[in-house]
Motif scaffolding. Structure first.
Motif, PDB file in Angstrom:
ATOM      1  N   UNK A 152       0.815  -1.221   0.000  1.00  0.00           N
ATOM      2  CA  UNK A 152       0.000   0.000   0.000  1.00  0.00           C
ATOM      3  C   UNK A 152       0.848   1.270   0.000  1.00  0.00           C
ATOM      4  N   UNK A 153       2.133   1.146  -0.352  1.00  0.00           N
ATOM      5  CA  UNK A 153       3.024   2.300  -0.374  1.00  0.00           C
ATOM      6  C   UNK A 153       2.533   3.338  -1.385  1.00  0.00           C
ATOM      7  N   UNK A 154       2.528   4.601  -0.964  1.00  0.00           N
ATOM      8  CA  UNK A 154       2.089   5.707  -1.813  1.00  0.00           C
ATOM      9  C   UNK A 154       3.209   6.026  -2.807  1.00  0.00           C
ATOM     10  N   UNK A 155       2.857   6.038  -4.104  1.00  0.00           N
ATOM     11  CA  UNK A 155       3.821   6.345  -5.154  1.00  0.00           C
ATOM     12  C   UNK A 155       3.343   7.551  -5.956  1.00  0.00           C
ATOM     13  N   UNK A 156       4.295   8.347  -6.409  1.00  0.00           N
ATOM     14  CA  UNK A 156       3.942   9.459  -7.282  1.00  0.00           C
ATOM     15  C   UNK A 156       3.647   8.902  -8.674  1.00  0.00           C
ATOM     16  N   UNK A 157       3.095   9.741  -9.532  1.00  0.00           N
ATOM     17  CA  UNK A 157       2.758   9.297 -10.888  1.00  0.00           C
ATOM     18  C   UNK A 157       4.001   8.887 -11.667  1.00  0.00           C
ATOM     19  N   UNK A 158       5.070   9.628 -11.523  1.00  0.00           N
ATOM     20  CA  UNK A 158       6.295   9.273 -12.247  1.00  0.00           C
ATOM     21  C   UNK A 158       6.876   7.973 -11.704  1.00  0.00           C
ATOM     22  N   UNK A 159       6.755   7.757 -10.394  1.00  0.00           N
ATOM     23  CA  UNK A 159       7.229   6.497  -9.818  1.00  0.00           C
ATOM     24  C   UNK A 159       6.396   5.321 -10.331  1.00  0.00           C
ATOM     25  N   UNK A 160       5.097   5.523 -10.452  1.00  0.00           N
ATOM     26  CA  UNK A 160       4.227   4.470 -10.991  1.00  0.00           C
ATOM     27  C   UNK A 160       4.652   4.135 -12.411  1.00  0.00           C
ATOM     28  N   UNK A 161       4.899   5.137 -13.234  1.00  0.00           N
ATOM     29  CA  UNK A 161       5.299   4.892 -14.618  1.00  0.00           C
ATOM     30  C   UNK A 161       6.652   4.184 -14.698  1.00  0.00           C
ATOM     31  N   UNK A 162       7.614   4.635 -13.913  1.00  0.00           N
ATOM     32  CA  UNK A 162       8.941   4.006 -13.941  1.00  0.00           C
ATOM     33  C   UNK A 162       8.883   2.569 -13.447  1.00  0.00           C
ATOM     34  N   UNK A 163       8.114   2.337 -12.396  1.00  0.00           N
ATOM     35  CA  UNK A 163       7.972   0.989 -11.872  1.00  0.00           C
ATOM     36  C   UNK A 163       7.258   0.088 -12.879  1.00  0.00           C
ATOM     37  N   UNK A 164       6.253   0.620 -13.576  1.00  0.00           N
ATOM     38  CA  UNK A 164       5.547  -0.157 -14.606  1.00  0.00           C
ATOM     39  C   UNK A 164       6.495  -0.531 -15.736  1.00  0.00           C
ATOM     40  N   UNK A 165       7.360   0.396 -16.135  1.00  0.00           N
ATOM     41  CA  UNK A 165       8.338   0.105 -17.196  1.00  0.00           C
ATOM     42  C   UNK A 165       9.269  -1.024 -16.758  1.00  0.00           C
ATOM     43  N   UNK A 166       9.769  -0.916 -15.539  1.00  0.00           N
ATOM     44  CA  UNK A 166      10.671  -1.950 -15.022  1.00  0.00           C
ATOM     45  C   UNK A 166       9.962  -3.295 -14.916  1.00  0.00           C
ATOM     46  N   UNK A 167       8.731  -3.278 -14.432  1.00  0.00           N
ATOM     47  CA  UNK A 167       7.983  -4.525 -14.252  1.00  0.00           C
ATOM     48  C   UNK A 167       7.674  -5.180 -15.594  1.00  0.00           C
ATOM     49  N   UNK A 168       7.309  -4.395 -16.584  1.00  0.00           N
ATOM     50  CA  UNK A 168       7.040  -4.937 -17.925  1.00  0.00           C
ATOM     51  C   UNK A 168       8.327  -5.515 -18.513  1.00  0.00           C
ATOM     52  N   UNK A 169       9.450  -4.824 -18.319  1.00  0.00           N
ATOM     53  CA  UNK A 169      10.746  -5.349 -18.796  1.00  0.00           C
ATOM     54  C   UNK A 169      11.064  -6.674 -18.121  1.00  0.00           C
ATOM     55  N   UNK A 170      10.841  -6.744 -16.814  1.00  0.00           N
ATOM     56  CA  UNK A 170      11.081  -7.975 -16.077  1.00  0.00           C
ATOM     57  C   UNK A 170      10.208  -9.116 -16.615  1.00  0.00           C
ATOM     58  N   UNK A 171       8.910  -8.847 -16.838  1.00  0.00           N
ATOM     59  CA  UNK A 171       8.007  -9.877 -17.352  1.00  0.00           C
ATOM     60  C   UNK A 171       8.416 -10.326 -18.757  1.00  0.00           C
ATOM     61  N   UNK A 172       8.877  -9.411 -19.586  1.00  0.00           N
ATOM     62  CA  UNK A 172       9.375  -9.781 -20.921  1.00  0.00           C
ATOM     63  C   UNK A 172      10.596 -10.693 -20.802  1.00  0.00           C
ATOM     64  N   UNK A 173      11.489 -10.352 -19.868  1.00  0.00           N
ATOM     65  CA  UNK A 173      12.678 -11.164 -19.637  1.00  0.00           C
ATOM     66  C   UNK A 173      12.304 -12.574 -19.195  1.00  0.00           C
ATOM     67  N   UNK A 174      11.345 -12.670 -18.291  1.00  0.00           N
ATOM     68  CA  UNK A 174      10.897 -13.969 -17.793  1.00  0.00           C
ATOM     69  C   UNK A 174      10.304 -14.793 -18.944  1.00  0.00           C
ATOM     70  N   UNK A 175       9.564 -14.170 -19.824  1.00  0.00           N
ATOM     71  CA  UNK A 175       8.953 -14.888 -20.959  1.00  0.00           C
ATOM     72  C   UNK A 175       9.995 -15.328 -21.966  1.00  0.00           C
ATOM     73  N   UNK A 176      11.055 -14.550 -22.131  1.00  0.00           N
ATOM     74  CA  UNK A 176      12.106 -14.886 -23.100  1.00  0.00           C
ATOM     75  C   UNK A 176      12.999 -16.032 -22.637  1.00  0.00           C
ATOM     76  N   UNK A 177      13.119 -16.217 -21.335  1.00  0.00           N
ATOM     77  CA  UNK A 177      14.021 -17.248 -20.797  1.00  0.00           C
ATOM     78  C   UNK A 177      13.402 -18.599 -20.863  1.00  0.00           C
TER      79      UNK A 177
END
Length: 132
Positions: A107-132
């Motif tokens: 439930x940590x409060x994140x700013x909008x830019x933090x949400x976007x950066x975290x979403x980018x990182x998470x999507x990259x991580x999920x792509x990496x997991x799918x590629x392996x």
């Protein structure tokens, strides 16, 4: 107001539709209505306090007329309402995206830019997991 032989009620002058200005009669018949200067047109013009402003707007450029129209209270209120709805939809989309992102604590409060950066990182991580 006159009665026709087949009418039993008084015929009132027509009301103007939303798309038709109360000044449209004046543009067809002249500025004063009839020769005596007393008529529907001159009465409408006398009753309208903003008529001088409308006449002044005719010589302005399209951009200047737009700028002045946007300065009215009615326009500003409508614009503020539209903007509020847009911002609320924007914030709801961020809230939905935030729910999908894993964080510690959850439930940590994140700013909008933090949400976007975290979403980018998470999507990259999920792509990496799918590629392996």
């Amino acid at each position: 107001m006159m009665l026709n032989s087949d009418q039993t009620e008084i015929e009132l002058p027509p009301t103007h539709s939303k798309s038709e200005s109360i000044f449209s009669d004046c543009s067809r018949t002249g500025s004063t209505g009839d020769a005596g200067g007393v008529g529907l047109c001159s009465q409408s013009r006398a009753a309208e306090p903003g008529d001088a402003v409308k006449k002044d707007l005719q010589h302005l450029s399209r951009e200047e007329r737009r700028r002045r129209r946007r300065a009215t209270a009615k326009y500003r209120t409508a614009h503020a309402t539209r903007e509020r709805i847009r911002v609320e939809a924007f914030n709801m989309a961020f809230a939905e995206l935030r729910k999908l992102l894993p964080t510690l604590p959850p439930d940590k409060k994140l700013s909008k830019i933090e949400i976007l950066r975290l979403a980018i990182c998470y999507i990259s991580y999920l792509n990496h997991v799918l590629d392996v």
